[in-house]
Write an enzyme that holds these catalytic residues in place. Sequence first.
Site, mmCIF file in Angstrom:
data_model
loop_
_atom_site.group_PDB
_atom_site.id
_atom_site.type_symbol
_atom_site.label_atom_id
_atom_site.label_comp_id
_atom_site.label_asym_id
_atom_site.label_seq_id
_atom_site.Cartn_x
_atom_site.Cartn_y
_atom_site.Cartn_z
ATOM 1 N N LYS A 1 0.104 4.278 -0.232
ATOM 2 C CA LYS A 1 -0.521 5.450 0.417
ATOM 3 C C LYS A 1 -0.279 6.698 -0.438
ATOM 4 C CE LYS A 1 -0.024 3.017 4.756
ATOM 5 N NZ LYS A 1 0.132 3.032 6.192
ATOM 6 N N SER B 1 3.944 -2.480 10.166
ATOM 7 C CA SER B 1 5.404 -2.516 10.359
ATOM 8 C C SER B 1 6.040 -3.846 9.960
ATOM 9 C CB SER B 1 5.760 -2.147 11.802
ATOM 10 O OG SER B 1 5.324 -0.825 12.090
ATOM 11 N N ASN C 1 0.869 -1.178 0.000
ATOM 12 C CA ASN C 1 0.000 0.000 0.000
ATOM 13 C C ASN C 1 0.909 1.233 0.000
ATOM 14 O OD1 ASN C 1 -1.804 2.042 0.476
ATOM 15 N ND2 ASN C 1 -2.426 1.342 2.513
ATOM 16 N N GLY D 1 2.924 1.977 10.788
ATOM 17 C CA GLY D 1 3.877 3.078 10.651
ATOM 18 C C GLY D 1 4.587 3.428 11.938
ATOM 19 N N HIS E 1 -9.174 0.932 5.144
ATOM 20 C CA HIS E 1 -7.893 1.179 5.807
ATOM 21 C C HIS E 1 -8.097 2.106 7.004
ATOM 22 C CE1 HIS E 1 -3.796 2.369 6.602
ATOM 23 N NE2 HIS E 1 -3.445 1.256 5.968
ATOM 24 N N GLU F 1 -6.474 4.528 8.036
ATOM 25 C CA GLU F 1 -6.297 5.965 7.737
ATOM 26 C C GLU F 1 -7.561 6.537 7.095
ATOM 27 O OE1 GLU F 1 -2.649 5.319 5.633
ATOM 28 O OE2 GLU F 1 -1.760 4.684 7.541
ATOM 29 N N GLU G 1 -4.995 -5.187 10.455
ATOM 30 C CA GLU G 1 -3.955 -4.187 10.682
ATOM 31 C C GLU G 1 -4.211 -3.485 12.022
ATOM 32 O OE1 GLU G 1 -2.015 -2.833 6.744
ATOM 33 O OE2 GLU G 1 -3.774 -1.602 7.048
HETATM 34 P P1 13P Z 1 3.385 0.114 7.635
HETATM 35 O O1 13P Z 1 3.905 -1.137 6.992
HETATM 36 O O2 13P Z 1 4.118 1.350 7.184
HETATM 37 O O3 13P Z 1 3.298 -0.013 9.120
HETATM 38 O O4 13P Z 1 1.878 0.329 7.118
HETATM 39 C C1 13P Z 1 1.006 -0.734 7.146
HETATM 40 C C2 13P Z 1 -0.209 -0.348 6.404
HETATM 41 O O5 13P Z 1 -0.936 0.553 6.819
HETATM 42 C C3 13P Z 1 -0.503 -1.031 5.144
HETATM 43 O O6 13P Z 1 -1.782 -0.723 4.699
#
Ligand code: 13P
Length: 252
Positions: free
Chosen positions: A11, A215, A9, A175, A97, A99, A169
């Site tokens: 983003k 992560s 992803n 992140g 997601h 976010e 997740e």
């Molecule tokens: P990270 O791998 O940067 O923690 O993000 C995970 C994520 O949100 C994938 O959709």
Amino acid sequence: MRKKIVAGNWKMNNNLNQTKELIEVLKAEINEVKLNNTRVIVAPSFVNLQEAIEGTKNTSIEIAAQNLHQAKNGAYTGEVSSEMLASIGVDIVILGHSERRTYFNETDEALSEKVATAIENGFDVIFCFGEQLEDREANNHFKVVESQLKNALFNLPSEAYSKIILAYEPVWAIGTGKTASADQAQEMHKFIRGLFVDAYGNDLANELSILYGGSVKPSNANEIFSKPDVDGGLIGGASLNAKDFSEIVKAI
Ligand code: 13P
């Protein structure tokens, strides 16, 4: 047999040139990997999807969008429909997601509509869900995950599940560099599969791919992917580096 999947992803990262470059390096890296029953998917931003589709033609890399709107078309300034995505060859979408839920107020109800629209239009859906840190600290994580899944997915007919990929997740691991332990991931994935056994039966639940996200890096992918109910990963930060991402693909 249930599929292994590694999805990146991206983003809100990578302009057009960076997208082209990353796809080129990724193609070379992924070419080296023997993909046994494994799907490799990346999700660039909307504006770079067409470039990514062109750039990955005749390769084993698949392209996903990061969102879509539930309506067919209409007065929804700034939104993108399933029909628009389909018209440029996109047939996979990430929905739910954290976010999107946190910064854009996507509710379970809206997500249920988005999933229905995506399925009706022939998309594969990578459906994301997961608890906040305070949910886990209060030992509410199973409850939260159960309600996210029930509210957005459990109205779907069994046939729809050939198009659904689940992505657990935990928000506290996204992140942050703080990954769930392999045992925590396995515990939750087993619980999730159990919910689908109860709702839809063993056969369907056993075919569901459940990805872990939060992560994941080359250094921890092996251990996380070794768990029986972890069928792959949804990768954020590490998917922006072709070498790291392909190391993670190799770990599956
Ligand atoms: P990270 O791998 O940067 O923690 O993000 C995970 C994520 O949100 C994938 O959709």
